[in-house]
Design a protein around this motif. Structure first.
Motif, PDB file in Angstrom:
ATOM      1  N   MET A   1      29.755 165.114  37.220  1.00 17.69           N
ATOM      2  CA  MET A   1      30.177 165.899  36.064  1.00 17.69           C
ATOM      3  C   MET A   1      31.506 166.574  36.422  1.00 17.69           C
ATOM      4  O   MET A   1      31.659 167.148  37.486  1.00 17.69           O
ATOM      5  N   SER A   2      32.428 166.512  35.521  1.00 18.11           N
ATOM      6  CA  SER A   2      33.737 167.111  35.777  1.00 18.11           C
ATOM      7  C   SER A   2      33.628 168.633  35.792  1.00 18.11           C
ATOM      8  O   SER A   2      32.696 169.224  35.229  1.00 18.11           O
ATOM      9  N   GLU A   3      34.585 169.246  36.425  1.00 21.08           N
ATOM     10  CA  GLU A   3      34.607 170.712  36.505  1.00 21.08           C
ATOM     11  C   GLU A   3      34.703 171.333  35.116  1.00 21.08           C
ATOM     12  O   GLU A   3      34.033 172.319  34.814  1.00 21.08           O
ATOM     13  N   ARG A   5      33.641 170.133  32.280  1.00 20.54           N
ATOM     14  CA  ARG A   5      32.356 169.983  31.597  1.00 20.54           C
ATOM     15  C   ARG A   5      31.341 170.995  32.149  1.00 20.54           C
ATOM     16  O   ARG A   5      30.546 171.568  31.425  1.00 20.54           O
ATOM     17  N   HIS A   6      31.388 171.196  33.467  1.00 23.17           N
ATOM     18  CA  HIS A   6      30.498 172.170  34.108  1.00 23.17           C
ATOM     19  C   HIS A   6      30.749 173.574  33.539  1.00 23.17           C
ATOM     20  O   HIS A   6      29.813 174.306  33.209  1.00 23.17           O
ATOM     21  N   VAL A   7      32.009 173.937  33.417  1.00 20.38           N
ATOM     22  CA  VAL A   7      32.388 175.247  32.876  1.00 20.38           C
ATOM     23  C   VAL A   7      31.942 175.350  31.422  1.00 20.38           C
ATOM     24  O   VAL A   7      31.402 176.379  30.995  1.00 20.38           O
ATOM     25  N   CYS A   8      32.145 174.285  30.658  1.00 18.61           N
ATOM     26  CA  CYS A   8      31.750 174.282  29.248  1.00 18.61           C
ATOM     27  C   CYS A   8      30.235 174.464  29.118  1.00 18.61           C
ATOM     28  O   CYS A   8      29.768 175.247  28.287  1.00 18.61           O
ATOM     29  N   ASN A   9      29.469 173.753  29.932  1.00 21.76           N
ATOM     30  CA  ASN A   9      28.007 173.880  29.888  1.00 21.76           C
ATOM     31  C   ASN A   9      27.558 175.299  30.236  1.00 21.76           C
ATOM     32  O   ASN A   9      26.630 175.828  29.633  1.00 21.76           O
ATOM     33  N   ARG A  10      28.235 175.898  31.212  1.00 21.73           N
ATOM     34  CA  ARG A  10      27.897 177.275  31.590  1.00 21.73           C
ATOM     35  C   ARG A  10      28.186 178.231  30.430  1.00 21.73           C
ATOM     36  O   ARG A  10      27.392 179.119  30.123  1.00 21.73           O
ATOM     37  N   ARG A  13      25.476 177.853  27.824  1.00 26.49           N
ATOM     38  CA  ARG A  13      24.252 178.560  28.242  1.00 26.49           C
ATOM     39  C   ARG A  13      24.385 180.070  28.047  1.00 26.49           C
ATOM     40  O   ARG A  13      23.473 180.727  27.544  1.00 26.49           O
TER      41      ARG A  13
END
Length: 67
Positions: A1-3, A5-10, A13
């Motif tokens: 997972m790209s960084e 995308r990780h930030v977006c998911n966080r 949440r």
């Protein structure tokens, strides 16, 4: 997972948690408002308006993050 995308998911949440908390706050205010009178009722009406505004803003922000 790209960084990114990780930030977006966080962010998604965190926004979801804030929305759930705000919905709980709004439910409590609505319950109290049903029983309130006088100045207390006016105060609760103002708080309810603030909670609804916050909920709308959070929902809009979440909609912008979702694909």
């Amino acid at each position: 997972m790209s960084e990114a995308r990780h930030v977006c998911n966080r962010c998604i949440r965190e926004l979801t948690e804030q929305i759930e908390e705000t919905e709980g706050w709004l439910a409590q205010l609505t319950f109290q408002l049903a029983r309130a009178k006088g100045e207390r009722k006016e105060e609760l009406e103002r708080e309810t308006a603030v909670a609804r505004t916050e909920l709308n803003a959070l929902s809009t922000e979440l909609d912008e993050l979702l694909p």
